[in-house]
Write a protein that holds these residues in place. Structure first.
Motif, PDB file in Angstrom:
ATOM      1  N   CYS A 146     -20.887 -32.717   0.672  1.00  0.00           N
ATOM      2  CA  CYS A 146     -21.957 -31.761   0.983  1.00  0.00           C
ATOM      3  C   CYS A 146     -22.599 -31.257  -0.308  1.00  0.00           C
ATOM      4  O   CYS A 146     -21.912 -30.825  -1.227  1.00  0.00           O
ATOM      5  CB  CYS A 146     -21.396 -30.597   1.798  1.00  0.00           C
ATOM      6  N   ARG A 191     -24.312 -28.600  -0.690  1.00  0.00           N
ATOM      7  CA  ARG A 191     -24.288 -27.134  -0.798  1.00  0.00           C
ATOM      8  C   ARG A 191     -22.900 -26.589  -1.085  1.00  0.00           C
ATOM      9  O   ARG A 191     -22.722 -25.786  -1.987  1.00  0.00           O
ATOM     10  CB  ARG A 191     -24.840 -26.502   0.477  1.00  0.00           C
ATOM     11  N   CYS A 192     -21.905 -27.010  -0.294  1.00  0.00           N
ATOM     12  CA  CYS A 192     -20.577 -26.397  -0.421  1.00  0.00           C
ATOM     13  C   CYS A 192     -19.520 -27.345  -0.967  1.00  0.00           C
ATOM     14  O   CYS A 192     -18.423 -26.904  -1.309  1.00  0.00           O
ATOM     15  CB  CYS A 192     -20.123 -25.828   0.925  1.00  0.00           C
ATOM     16  N   LEU A 241     -25.410 -33.002   4.162  1.00  0.00           N
ATOM     17  CA  LEU A 241     -24.837 -31.683   4.389  1.00  0.00           C
ATOM     18  C   LEU A 241     -23.707 -31.793   5.412  1.00  0.00           C
ATOM     19  O   LEU A 241     -23.770 -32.613   6.327  1.00  0.00           O
ATOM     20  CB  LEU A 241     -25.890 -30.713   4.929  1.00  0.00           C
ATOM     21  N   CYS A 242     -22.701 -30.940   5.267  1.00  0.00           N
ATOM     22  CA  CYS A 242     -21.638 -30.881   6.267  1.00  0.00           C
ATOM     23  C   CYS A 242     -22.198 -30.204   7.520  1.00  0.00           C
ATOM     24  O   CYS A 242     -23.254 -29.565   7.466  1.00  0.00           O
ATOM     25  CB  CYS A 242     -20.431 -30.127   5.717  1.00  0.00           C
ATOM     26  N   ARG A 294     -21.421 -27.495   9.070  1.00  0.00           N
ATOM     27  CA  ARG A 294     -21.588 -26.044   8.924  1.00  0.00           C
ATOM     28  C   ARG A 294     -22.849 -25.710   8.132  1.00  0.00           C
ATOM     29  O   ARG A 294     -23.658 -24.871   8.544  1.00  0.00           O
ATOM     30  CB  ARG A 294     -20.356 -25.446   8.237  1.00  0.00           C
ATOM     31  N   CYS A 295     -23.048 -26.376   6.990  1.00  0.00           N
ATOM     32  CA  CYS A 295     -24.233 -26.095   6.165  1.00  0.00           C
ATOM     33  C   CYS A 295     -25.508 -26.570   6.859  1.00  0.00           C
ATOM     34  O   CYS A 295     -26.561 -25.952   6.721  1.00  0.00           O
ATOM     35  CB  CYS A 295     -24.090 -26.758   4.801  1.00  0.00           C
ATOM     36  N   GLU A 296     -25.407 -27.675   7.611  1.00  0.00           N
ATOM     37  CA  GLU A 296     -26.559 -28.165   8.353  1.00  0.00           C
ATOM     38  C   GLU A 296     -26.984 -27.145   9.404  1.00  0.00           C
ATOM     39  O   GLU A 296     -28.177 -26.886   9.596  1.00  0.00           O
ATOM     40  CB  GLU A 296     -26.201 -29.494   9.014  1.00  0.00           C
ATOM     41  N   GLU A 326     -26.395 -23.852   9.277  1.00  0.00           N
ATOM     42  CA  GLU A 326     -26.956 -22.701   8.573  1.00  0.00           C
ATOM     43  C   GLU A 326     -28.390 -22.971   8.134  1.00  0.00           C
ATOM     44  O   GLU A 326     -29.251 -22.102   8.243  1.00  0.00           O
ATOM     45  CB  GLU A 326     -26.101 -22.361   7.358  1.00  0.00           C
ATOM     46  N   GLU A 327     -28.648 -24.188   7.649  1.00  0.00           N
ATOM     47  CA  GLU A 327     -29.995 -24.529   7.197  1.00  0.00           C
ATOM     48  C   GLU A 327     -30.971 -24.564   8.371  1.00  0.00           C
ATOM     49  O   GLU A 327     -32.111 -24.111   8.256  1.00  0.00           O
ATOM     50  CB  GLU A 327     -29.979 -25.878   6.479  1.00  0.00           C
ATOM     51  N   TYR A 329     -31.682 -20.961   9.367  1.00  0.00           N
ATOM     52  CA  TYR A 329     -32.543 -20.336   8.359  1.00  0.00           C
ATOM     53  C   TYR A 329     -33.991 -20.775   8.572  1.00  0.00           C
ATOM     54  O   TYR A 329     -34.913 -19.971   8.490  1.00  0.00           O
ATOM     55  CB  TYR A 329     -32.064 -20.708   6.959  1.00  0.00           C
TER      56      TYR A 329
END
Length: 64
Positions: free
Chosen positions: A32, A34-35, A46-47, A49-51, A53-54, A57
């Motif tokens: 990922c 991001r993280c 992206l994982c 979770r980050c996907e 969140e993105e 957002y």
């Protein structure tokens, strides 16, 4: 075996996956951006979770 090292200690799998393979012991497809978590889905940077969140957002930014 098709293994590529993007950074020291962070290998990724670039070859085809064989059926009935144990993914818990397999190398990730990517890390990922991001993280730094493992990403096992092909063509994702992206994982999950980050996907998520993105995506949230982006939805919140559009509603403002």
């Amino acid at each position: 075996m098709s293994v590529l090292y993007l950074k020291p200690g962070r290998p990724i799998w670039v070859g085809p996956r064989l059926g009935l393979q144990d993914l818990q012991g397999a190398l990730p497809r990517f890390w990922c951006r991001r993280c730094g978590a493992e990403v096992f889905m092909a063509e994702h940077s992206l994982c999950p979770r980050c996907e998520k969140e993105e995506t949230e957002y982006a939805k919140n930014s559009q509603s403002l």
